[in-house]
Structure formats: C-alpha cells, structure tokens
Design a protein around this motif. Structure first.
Motif, PDB file in Angstrom:
ATOM      1  N   PRO A  84      55.910  43.651  21.928  1.00 16.13           N
ATOM      2  CA  PRO A  84      56.134  45.003  21.191  1.00 16.13           C
ATOM      3  C   PRO A  84      54.875  45.794  21.061  1.00 16.13           C
ATOM      4  N   LEU A  85      54.832  46.900  21.314  1.00 18.39           N
ATOM      5  CA  LEU A  85      53.750  48.001  21.347  1.00 18.39           C
ATOM      6  C   LEU A  85      53.209  47.959  19.808  1.00 18.39           C
ATOM      7  N   GLY A  86      51.968  48.186  19.630  1.00 21.38           N
ATOM      8  CA  GLY A  86      51.161  48.233  18.241  1.00 21.38           C
ATOM      9  C   GLY A  86      51.077  49.649  17.870  1.00 21.38           C
ATOM     10  N   TRP A  87      50.634  49.796  16.743  1.00 27.79           N
ATOM     11  CA  TRP A  87      50.288  51.114  16.312  1.00 27.79           C
ATOM     12  C   TRP A  87      49.155  51.580  16.823  1.00 27.79           C
ATOM     13  N   ASP A  88      48.349  50.847  17.335  1.00 28.97           N
ATOM     14  CA  ASP A  88      46.905  51.282  17.931  1.00 28.97           C
ATOM     15  C   ASP A  88      47.262  51.876  19.328  1.00 28.97           C
ATOM     16  N   THR A  89      48.196  51.530  19.893  1.00 30.86           N
ATOM     17  CA  THR A  89      48.656  51.977  21.360  1.00 30.86           C
ATOM     18  C   THR A  89      49.432  53.377  21.051  1.00 30.86           C
ATOM     19  N   ALA A  90      50.294  53.482  20.181  1.00 33.06           N
ATOM     20  CA  ALA A  90      50.819  54.584  19.827  1.00 33.06           C
ATOM     21  C   ALA A  90      49.835  55.790  19.451  1.00 33.06           C
ATOM     22  N   ILE A  91      48.817  55.377  18.509  1.00 28.81           N
ATOM     23  CA  ILE A  91      48.073  56.340  18.121  1.00 28.81           C
ATOM     24  C   ILE A  91      47.197  56.770  19.216  1.00 28.81           C
ATOM     25  N   ALA A  92      46.651  55.864  20.162  1.00 25.79           N
ATOM     26  CA  ALA A  92      45.826  56.198  21.338  1.00 25.79           C
ATOM     27  C   ALA A  92      46.707  57.390  22.235  1.00 25.79           C
ATOM     28  N   ARG A  93      47.826  56.914  22.371  1.00 26.95           N
ATOM     29  CA  ARG A  93      48.909  57.787  23.344  1.00 26.95           C
ATOM     30  C   ARG A  93      48.896  59.296  22.778  1.00 26.95           C
ATOM     31  N   ALA A  94      49.169  59.287  21.422  1.00 28.15           N
ATOM     32  CA  ALA A  94      49.156  60.545  20.693  1.00 28.15           C
ATOM     33  C   ALA A  94      48.021  61.458  20.765  1.00 28.15           C
ATOM     34  N   ASP A 124      45.463  54.689   5.272  1.00 30.20           N
ATOM     35  CA  ASP A 124      46.531  54.056   4.443  1.00 30.20           C
ATOM     36  C   ASP A 124      47.873  54.157   5.223  1.00 30.20           C
ATOM     37  N   LEU A 125      47.601  54.011   6.579  1.00 30.90           N
ATOM     38  CA  LEU A 125      49.102  54.144   7.304  1.00 30.90           C
ATOM     39  C   LEU A 125      49.870  52.887   7.035  1.00 30.90           C
ATOM     40  N   ASP A 126      51.288  53.223   6.727  1.00 29.83           N
ATOM     41  CA  ASP A 126      52.339  52.200   6.323  1.00 29.83           C
ATOM     42  C   ASP A 126      53.392  52.282   7.297  1.00 29.83           C
ATOM     43  N   PRO A 127      53.087  51.306   8.194  1.00 24.51           N
ATOM     44  CA  PRO A 127      54.243  51.171   8.889  1.00 24.51           C
ATOM     45  C   PRO A 127      55.208  50.307   8.708  1.00 24.51           C
ATOM     46  N   MET A 128      56.645  50.381   9.308  1.00 27.27           N
ATOM     47  CA  MET A 128      57.674  49.474   8.936  1.00 27.27           C
ATOM     48  C   MET A 128      57.570  48.683  10.455  1.00 27.27           C
ATOM     49  N   PRO A 129      58.328  47.531  10.119  1.00 24.80           N
ATOM     50  CA  PRO A 129      58.013  46.264  11.345  1.00 24.80           C
ATOM     51  C   PRO A 129      58.923  47.213  12.350  1.00 24.80           C
ATOM     52  N   PHE A 130      58.615  46.673  13.782  1.00 32.02           N
ATOM     53  CA  PHE A 130      59.223  47.103  14.836  1.00 32.02           C
ATOM     54  C   PHE A 130      60.519  46.250  14.929  1.00 32.02           C
ATOM     55  N   ALA A 131      61.557  46.819  15.190  1.00 34.04           N
ATOM     56  CA  ALA A 131      62.677  46.098  15.205  1.00 34.04           C
ATOM     57  C   ALA A 131      63.715  47.086  15.671  1.00 34.04           C
ATOM     58  N   PHE A 154      62.405  50.334  17.239  1.00 31.66           N
ATOM     59  CA  PHE A 154      61.610  51.403  16.668  1.00 31.66           C
ATOM     60  C   PHE A 154      60.875  51.127  15.502  1.00 31.66           C
ATOM     61  N   SER A 155      59.929  52.002  15.069  1.00 27.36           N
ATOM     62  CA  SER A 155      58.950  51.864  13.956  1.00 27.36           C
ATOM     63  C   SER A 155      58.775  53.130  13.666  1.00 27.36           C
ATOM     64  N   THR A 156      58.710  53.398  12.098  1.00 28.44           N
ATOM     65  CA  THR A 156      58.228  54.532  11.693  1.00 28.44           C
ATOM     66  C   THR A 156      56.801  54.210  10.887  1.00 28.44           C
ATOM     67  N   ALA A 157      55.973  55.070  10.686  1.00 29.36           N
ATOM     68  CA  ALA A 157      54.692  54.914   9.968  1.00 29.36           C
ATOM     69  C   ALA A 157      54.498  56.229   9.158  1.00 29.36           C
ATOM     70  N   THR A 158      53.827  56.074   7.940  1.00 28.15           N
ATOM     71  CA  THR A 158      53.399  57.360   7.469  1.00 28.15           C
ATOM     72  C   THR A 158      51.925  57.106   6.600  1.00 28.15           C
ATOM     73  N   SER A 159      51.330  58.225   6.409  1.00 23.93           N
ATOM     74  CA  SER A 159      50.148  58.048   5.689  1.00 23.93           C
ATOM     75  C   SER A 159      50.128  59.141   4.359  1.00 23.93           C
ATOM     76  N   ALA A 160      50.249  58.669   3.442  1.00 24.29           N
ATOM     77  CA  ALA A 160      50.559  59.701   2.098  1.00 24.29           C
ATOM     78  C   ALA A 160      49.175  60.223   1.894  1.00 24.29           C
ATOM     79  N   LYS A 161      48.050  59.646   2.211  1.00 23.92           N
ATOM     80  CA  LYS A 161      46.877  60.547   1.858  1.00 23.92           C
ATOM     81  C   LYS A 161      46.680  61.557   2.924  1.00 23.92           C
ATOM     82  N   CYS A 162      47.338  61.604   4.149  1.00 27.24           N
ATOM     83  CA  CYS A 162      47.011  62.405   5.383  1.00 27.24           C
ATOM     84  C   CYS A 162      48.143  63.387   5.408  1.00 27.24           C
ATOM     85  N   GLY A 163      49.480  62.995   4.628  1.00 22.08           N
ATOM     86  CA  GLY A 163      50.540  63.769   4.865  1.00 22.08           C
ATOM     87  C   GLY A 163      50.813  63.721   6.337  1.00 22.08           C
TER      88      GLY A 163
END
Length: 188
Positions: free
Chosen positions: A171-181, A49-56, A112-121
């Motif tokens: 712009p980088l996608g969240w798949d890249t950020a998640i893989a790096r983390a 349920d990851l909910d990212p804001m647009p990169f801007a 920048f962008s932020t993303a959250t998962s309410a399911k996972c906190g």
C-alpha cells in the motif's frame, strides 16, 4: 470488511468542523516554513497533526495479507489535497459522505484512505484503482461530479493528480501521496 467500515471517519467530520488557521507556521526562531503539501511553493501550515484513516477497500485488506485477488503488476493511484473553508465544513462532509457508497461499490477500487489536519484545515484522499477506466467511472459518477462542481465553494485551493504504481509499491503511504500532490500543479 463491511461497507459500513468505509464510512467517513468521525475524525474527518470533526476535523472539518474545526478547520484551523491556514497561515504559515513559524518555528521558535520565527522562521516561516515553506509548505510541502500545496504544490504552490507558498508558505503555509505544516500538517503535523495529519490524521489518516487506515488504507482499506475491496481489493486491499491488511488483516488478510494486503492486496486481494486478482493481483496485477500495475495499478493507478490518485490523490487529492484541499485547503478547506471552515464555514462550509458541514456541507463538505455531507458531500463526501454521499460519495463513499459509490466509491466502495466500484469493482475497480482497490483501496482508499482519507486524512485531515484540523490545525491546517486540510483534507486529503488517496485511492488505488485496478485501472484508469475504473477511476474515471468514479470521477464521472453523479456524486463525485456534484462534489467537484462545489470544490471552490468548499476550499480555497485544491490539487488532484494520478500516476501508475506497481504491486510492490502497495500500500502507498501518505508520504508518497503528499510528495505527489506537492509536485503537481494546483488544480485551482
């Protein structure tokens, strides 16, 4: 894009307040899925349920063709990943909100962008900077230091990592950020 459009999204604030269970997920067969997001190799929640804001940001505007002048061959990217403590969600949100004006006024911020998962906190950030100096100027700001000093109060674990990227990768996608983390060693 106005400075007001960089405000902490309502979805982030609401997700923080509704932080879900961070236990391992199981599929219909009862199989627990390893978490690909913590970098710890331990079983954990899947952020479906990851909910990212647009990169801007000041250096990136999708409506104006993406990267804005001056263009560079290389940039610095950074991502953070936190597993939040639900009881600190309101304080965490206020602390993050205080950082946004400092972040967006940094002349070296591309976006920048932020993303959250309410399911996972969980909460994530993704930033791109013109150089390491600009990134470190934000990291050393009073507002960011205040947040860093409370990180363990707000979350049970956290990972921060940065790396060099080329203009073609933006712009980088969240798949890249998640893989790096995931590949990085948790910071605590």
């Amino acid at each position: 894009m106005s400075i007001h459009s960089y405000a902490l999204p309502l979805s982030l604030t609401l997700a923080l307040a509704a932080c879900g269970d961070t236990e391992a997920d199981s599929d219909s067969s009862g199989t627990t899925h390893a978490d690909d997001s913590t970098g710890s190799g331990e079983a954990a929640c899947v952020e479906d349920d990851l909910d990212p804001m647009p990169f801007a940001g000041p250096g990136y505007d999708a409506d104006k063709g993406g990267l804005q002048e001056p263009l560079q061959d290389k940039y610095v990217a950074s991502t953070t990943f936190l597993v939040l403590r639900p009881e600190t969600a309101q304080d965490f949100g206020a602390t993050v909100q205080a950082m946004i004006p400092v972040l967006t006024s940094n002349p070296g911020l591309v976006g920048f962008s932020t993303a959250t998962s309410a399911k996972c906190g969980t909460a994530r950030t993704l930033t791109v900077w013109r150089d390491q100096t600009a990134m470190m100027n934000f990291v050393a700001s009073d507002e960011h230091v205040a947040g860093m000093t409370r990180a363990q109060e707000f979350s049970t674990t956290g990972t921060v990592t940065s790396w060099e990227v080329t203009r073609a990768e933006l712009p980088l996608g969240w798949d890249t950020a998640i893989a790096r983390a995931t590949a990085a060693t948790p910071s605590y």
